[in-house]
Design an enzyme around this catalytic site. Structure first.
Site, PDB file in Angstrom:
ATOM      1  N   GLU A   1       0.531   0.359   4.745  1.00  0.00           N
ATOM      2  CA  GLU A   1       1.929   0.774   4.767  1.00  0.00           C
ATOM      3  C   GLU A   1       2.389   1.256   3.395  1.00  0.00           C
ATOM      4  O   GLU A   1       3.149   2.226   3.294  1.00  0.00           O
ATOM      5  CB  GLU A   1       2.805  -0.387   5.241  1.00  0.00           C
ATOM      6  CG  GLU A   1       4.229   0.004   5.593  1.00  0.00           C
ATOM      7  CD  GLU A   1       5.180   0.000   4.402  1.00  0.00           C
ATOM      8  OE1 GLU A   1       6.295   0.535   4.527  1.00  0.00           O
ATOM      9  OE2 GLU A   1       4.801  -0.546   3.335  1.00  0.00           O
TER      10      GLU A   1
ATOM     11  N   HIS B   1      10.022  -4.301  -4.720  1.00  0.00           N
ATOM     12  CA  HIS B   1       8.885  -3.700  -5.421  1.00  0.00           C
ATOM     13  C   HIS B   1       8.842  -4.096  -6.893  1.00  0.00           C
ATOM     14  O   HIS B   1       8.180  -3.439  -7.698  1.00  0.00           O
ATOM     15  CB  HIS B   1       8.878  -2.168  -5.284  1.00  0.00           C
ATOM     16  CG  HIS B   1       8.352  -1.711  -3.966  1.00  0.00           C
ATOM     17  ND1 HIS B   1       7.824  -0.457  -3.751  1.00  0.00           N
ATOM     18  CD2 HIS B   1       8.259  -2.344  -2.777  1.00  0.00           C
ATOM     19  CE1 HIS B   1       7.430  -0.335  -2.504  1.00  0.00           C
ATOM     20  NE2 HIS B   1       7.697  -1.477  -1.890  1.00  0.00           N
TER      21      HIS B   1
ATOM     22  N   HIS C   1       3.247  -5.490   7.590  1.00  0.00           N
ATOM     23  CA  HIS C   1       2.067  -5.043   6.852  1.00  0.00           C
ATOM     24  C   HIS C   1       1.564  -6.095   5.868  1.00  0.00           C
ATOM     25  O   HIS C   1       2.342  -6.807   5.221  1.00  0.00           O
ATOM     26  CB  HIS C   1       2.310  -3.704   6.149  1.00  0.00           C
ATOM     27  CG  HIS C   1       3.334  -3.710   5.055  1.00  0.00           C
ATOM     28  ND1 HIS C   1       3.015  -3.939   3.735  1.00  0.00           N
ATOM     29  CD2 HIS C   1       4.659  -3.477   5.076  1.00  0.00           C
ATOM     30  CE1 HIS C   1       4.100  -3.853   2.990  1.00  0.00           C
ATOM     31  NE2 HIS C   1       5.117  -3.577   3.771  1.00  0.00           N
TER      32      HIS C   1
ATOM     33  N   ASP D   1      10.155  -5.835   7.863  1.00  0.00           N
ATOM     34  CA  ASP D   1       9.864  -5.463   6.477  1.00  0.00           C
ATOM     35  C   ASP D   1      11.009  -5.920   5.586  1.00  0.00           C
ATOM     36  O   ASP D   1      11.943  -6.573   6.050  1.00  0.00           O
ATOM     37  CB  ASP D   1       9.632  -3.946   6.377  1.00  0.00           C
ATOM     38  CG  ASP D   1       8.624  -3.573   5.290  1.00  0.00           C
ATOM     39  OD1 ASP D   1       8.528  -4.302   4.280  1.00  0.00           O
ATOM     40  OD2 ASP D   1       7.935  -2.547   5.443  1.00  0.00           O
TER      41      ASP D   1
END
Length: 387
Positions: free
Chosen positions: A238, A339, A83, A259
């Site tokens: 995503e 993240h 993504h 990913d």
């Protein structure tokens, strides 16, 4: 050598990955802001790269990309997906003190937003700013700076303009819903470490493109094509849970998602080698496809390890939830502080690209996957207690 070696493994059989190309592509992608819903420019850049590699592609209305490496047969087609969209924020409210309330794009902690430099994209122009906790000055608040809560309700965006009132913000042109992109601040270190925001999943996309280049280079030398049509798919939603839901073709029987993996206490993922996910919060990945990937690592001397992710879902999950009857698997590059301000190693990206290229070149093992519905003949088996 592989983490879980096989007697048949051979380093000579590994696809040759151009890591200089991989890093250059990653730098270019990181330079382009692309939170979910704001991906047009990164889609254009990815399409330009595919064109340079000589790969045909098509895009959906909103910009998801399907690029095809045509094979000897059409079915059962394969897909590899990553993504292009990243995390970010939007303006939730204009504050009376001339600052901005925010709401996140995607799921990430405001703890990692504090101190981030960012750009606000308005209807006419853009401006720079910094995301700060509500109590940002130790000289004013003392120990309260360290004891205040963490969360999106406890941060604000200070724009780098003369703005001390809401009227100032109106004059500047800031509006509710404006997109806020977070600076990646990448560093590529000589020892192979790469530190940046948004490595999820731009590093995965760079590895996919490096695999395409390796396959193209090998094909030119040997005049070979993949056994079946293989779609390289680049999704754009995503991080908000949509991803692969509406971008697969009916010919695709198996899909490998690329990913980020999770390197943290209690996880088996690493920043070296490729991590093959056995399950995520959506349940186990396809038994046969996952074990095929493991065998490919063993046969091609690709370093790998296995892991299970309990608080994680990817493009594979969105495809299954959307109703696609497709075998899915997940291969990852280990990411520390996912993240957040992320760190990876080039070794893992190389391994991901090697496994991707090996998968695309591998023979079809489940011929029955070429049909959507059929008899029991040719259906797969799994081990029994008597085996």
């Amino acid at each position: 050598m592989p983490t879980e070696p096989s007697p048949t493994s051979s380093e000579d059989s590994r696809p040759v990955i151009d890591t200089v190309y991989l890093c250059n592509v990653l730098r270019r992608l990181l330079d382009i802001p692309s939170p979910s819903g704001f991906t047009d420019n990164v889609v254009r850049a990815c399409c330009e790269e595919l064109s340079a590699l000589g790969v045909n592609y098509e895009i959906t209305r909103r910009g998801a990309i399907r690029a095809c490496l045509y094979g000897e047969s059409r079915r059962p087609a394969r897909a590899v997906i990553g993504h292009l969209d990243t995390l970010g924020a939007q303006v939730r409210a204009l504050k009376d003190n001339g600052r901005l309330e925010l709401v996140s794009i995607g799921t990430w902690s405001a703890r990692f937003a504090e101190g981030a430099r960012c750009t606000i994209f308005m209807e006419n122009g853009s401006c720079r700013g910094t995301i700060l906790p509500l109590k940002a000055s130790g000289h004013t608040y003392g120990d309260a700076v360290d004891t205040q809560p963490t969360g999106w309700d406890h941060v604000e965006l200070r724009i780098d303009e003369h703005a001390t009132t809401r009227a100032d913000l109106d004059r500047i042109g800031v509006a509710i819903g404006d997109v806020v992109t977070i600076d990646p601040q990448p560093e590529f270190l000589d020892n192979g470490f790469i530190v940046s925001r948004h490595l999820d999943d731009k590093a995965g996309v760079a590895a996919m493109l490096a695999a395409i280049k390796a396959l193209a280079d090998a094909g030119k030398d040997a005049g070979q094509r993949p056994p079946v049509d293989t779609w390289f798919i680049f999704s754009i939603t995503e991080e908000v849970g949509v991803g692969a839901a509406a971008v697969l073709t009916g010919d695709i029987a198996s899909m490998v998602t690329v990913d980020n993996g999770v390197t943290a206490p209690g996880q088996n993922s690493r920043e070296t080698g490729v991590t093959i996910a056995m399950a995520d919060m959506g349940g186990p990945f396809d038994y046969h496809l996952t074990r095929k990937l493991i065998r490919l690592c063993q046969d091609n001397a690709i370093a790998f390890q296995r892991d299970i992710f309990r608080f994680y879902r990817s493009d594979s999950a969105s495809a299954i939830v959307a109703g696609h009857d497709v075998r899915t698997a997940l291969i990852t590059f280990g990411v520390d502080a996912s993240h957040g301000y992320e760190r990876i190693h080039l070794d893992a990206l190389r391994s991901v690209a090697e496994l991707t290229a090996a998968y695309v070149s591998s023979d079809i093992e489940i011929e029955r996957d070429a049909v959507d519905l059929g008899p029991l003949t040719g259906f797969t088996t799994q081990p029994t207690a008597e085996d």
